[in-house]
Design an enzyme around this catalytic site. Structure first.
Site, PDB file in Angstrom:
ATOM      1  N   LYS A 124      22.500  16.665  39.322  1.00 56.13           N
ATOM      2  CA  LYS A 124      22.986  16.332  37.978  1.00 56.13           C
ATOM      3  C   LYS A 124      23.701  17.551  37.428  1.00 56.13           C
ATOM      4  O   LYS A 124      23.339  18.682  37.742  1.00 56.13           O
ATOM      5  CB  LYS A 124      21.829  15.920  37.055  1.00 56.13           C
ATOM      6  CG  LYS A 124      20.846  17.051  36.781  1.00 56.13           C
ATOM      7  CD  LYS A 124      19.931  16.763  35.619  1.00 56.13           C
ATOM      8  CE  LYS A 124      18.794  17.767  35.542  1.00 56.13           C
ATOM      9  NZ  LYS A 124      18.910  18.755  34.472  1.00 56.13           N
ATOM     10  N   HIS A 153      18.052  26.359  49.851  1.00 54.49           N
ATOM     11  CA  HIS A 153      19.477  26.644  50.038  1.00 54.49           C
ATOM     12  C   HIS A 153      19.696  28.089  50.469  1.00 54.49           C
ATOM     13  O   HIS A 153      20.513  28.376  51.335  1.00 54.49           O
ATOM     14  CB  HIS A 153      20.253  26.371  48.745  1.00 54.49           C
ATOM     15  CG  HIS A 153      20.744  24.965  48.644  1.00 54.49           C
ATOM     16  ND1 HIS A 153      19.916  23.929  48.314  1.00 54.49           N
ATOM     17  CD2 HIS A 153      21.963  24.418  48.856  1.00 54.49           C
ATOM     18  CE1 HIS A 153      20.617  22.804  48.313  1.00 54.49           C
ATOM     19  NE2 HIS A 153      21.861  23.072  48.636  1.00 54.49           N
TER      20      HIS A 153
END
Lengths: 280, 184
Positions: free
Chosen positions: B101, B36
């Site tokens: 999650k 990222h």
């Protein structure tokens, strides 16, 4: 004086790294089954079912239950009549971790420096805690600790006046803030007393105790049960989707402390809470 | 059970509601912290990304090594909040879905609404079961990152729960509230 060769230690650590990551412990499996049967919410029940199936697949196919195969924490209880031969004890532990993580197809999740962050590519070094005890045995416990839950852990230096209510409030606050992040249902390790660093060590050590065994001191056994009930009243539930089973157990370990202090550490652990041990 | 396939269209995204259980089939791209960081650095520098992100889904996962003859090792989701600082920039570039999650920041939720996107949770810790849904894995970029490299996965019937839908509804809040009110 009993001699133990480092090769025995290397092999044991290798095997324990693999065993802990592939096979769910029986006490936890039983808690999964109980939770699945008791959850009133369909999604909560379904999640517990998925976790039960996941453990079966991992066991049958000899593969890690979770992709985060953890930073390897190793607890040693070294009998004072043991003489380790053939090399250095810490080197042997790290060699066992290296072999376990490479030969067991486990993920290498350790970086050499916390800021520079270059992967060591063999999951070493392990975090090693050594205790010298009477006897001529060597007990090795391997705890692969995932960081989804480790990151949700906290420590606080309470005032003595905060007492047991302060401890309860802090544990609940930590669990609430963690919410869905640490893969609930969680196991909550709590260290109370000692010094700043000892409380954190006790919280981690609490996670080694089987979850169906309560603290030997009746006061803390009752506190474990009370905290578990309070946590399971929060509604977070399996994976944070709502339900009763936010935690499977609260394990507390304590130590004497200073007249001015009440350190409390809360080490959150995921539903798998992996650990495997062997006595040489 | 709702079955969806990638790439996700806006119509499909709008039909998904927080709390829906879905089975996803199609291509997803893996990326976590380190990847990222690199992707957003490229965007800031005005450079091309290593894959066309328009309409795609990113799965926050760093799998265990694959055994011989298998496409992937265990492959469950990692905790999503660590990707929060980077996610709005990727959504603005056309990313339509994330799988992870745990909680997301207010900024990410706003960006999901603005860009008509969706955030799914995979089942944390169910990594052996998830591996069974992965049929193909191709390295796309950043091989030097090891488990954190970007891979394109073909998944079949990957079990997910819609956590934040395109209207910004958050199932972590809704589910817990519904459970607690069911006790009264």
């Amino acid at each position: 004086m009993r001699e133990i060769h480092v090769n025995e230690i290397i092999n044991a650590v290798r095997d324990l790294c693999i065993e802990a990551n592939y096979y769910l412990n029986e006490d936890i499996k039983n808690a999964f089954l109980k939770s699945r049967d008791e959850e009133s919410f369909k999604l909560a029940k379904d999640i517990m079912d998925i976790l039960i199936k996941n453990a079966e697949i991992a066991k049958n196919e000899n593969m890690p239950m979770c992709q985060d195969t953890g930073m390897t924490v190793v607890f040693l209880e070294v009998g004072q009549d043991v003489h380790i031969v053939g090399g250095n004890l810490n080197d042997a532990i790290n060699e066992g971790v290296r072999r376990g993580y490479i030969e067991g197809y486990l993920r290498k999740s350790v970086v050499k420096d916390p800021i520079d962050r270059e992967n060591t590519k063999d999951n070493t070094p392990a975090v090693i805690w050594t205790n010298i005890i009477p006897g001529d045995k060597l007990k090795i416990t391997v705890v692969p600790k995932g960081f989804g839950s480790e990151n949700m852990s906290q420590i606080k230096m309470l005032k003595p006046a905060d007492g047991v209510e302060g401890v309860k409030d802090f544990v609940l606050k930590v669990v609430k803030e963690a919410g869905p992040n640490p893969c609930p249902p969680i196991i909550v390790g709590v260290g109370i007393g000692g010094t700043f660093e000892l409380s954190a060590y006790l919280a981690k050590k609490a996670l080694l105790r089987p979850i169906d065994k309560r603290n030997e001191n009746p006061f803390y056994a009752k506190l474990e049960e009370e905290l578990l009930n309070l946590i399971n009243g929060l509604g977070i539930g399996p994976q944070g989707f709502g339900g009763r089973t936010t935690a499977l157990a609260v394990n507390i370990e304590t130590f004497a402390t200073h007249i001015a202090g009440l350190p409390v550490a809360v080490n959150i652990s995921c539903h798998a809470t992996r650990h495997a041990e062997k006595v040489l | 059970m709702i079955r969806i396939t990638t790439p996700l269209t806006d119509d499909v995204i709008k039909s998904l509601k927080a709390g829906d259980s879905v089975l996803l089939t199609g291509y997803v791209y893996t990326a976590r912290d380190a990847a990222h960081k690199r992707l957003v650095e490229l965007i800031k520098a005005g450079k091309e990304l290593p894959f066309d992100i328009k309409g795609q889904i990113i799965y926050y996962v760093g799998p265990t090594p694959a055994k011989e003859g298998q496409p992937i090792g265990s492959a469950g989701p990692t905790t999503s909040y660590r990707m929060d600082p980077y996610t709005p920039a990727l959504l603005d570039k056309g990313l339509k879905g994330m799988i992870g999650k745990g909680k997301r920041s207010g900024e990410v939720i706003e960006s999901i609404k603005k860009n008509c996107a969706v955030y799914f949770a995979a089942i944390g810790g169910a990594a052996a079961l998830t591996a069974k849904c992965v049929k193909e894995s191709t390295l796309i970029a950043y091989e030097d990152l090891g488990a954190e490299a970007i891979r394109r996965l073909y998944v079949e019937d990957l079990p997910l729960v819609v956590v934040i839908d395109s209207e910004g509804n958050n199932y972590y809040e809704i589910g817990q509230r519904e459970y607690l009110s069911s006790l009264k």
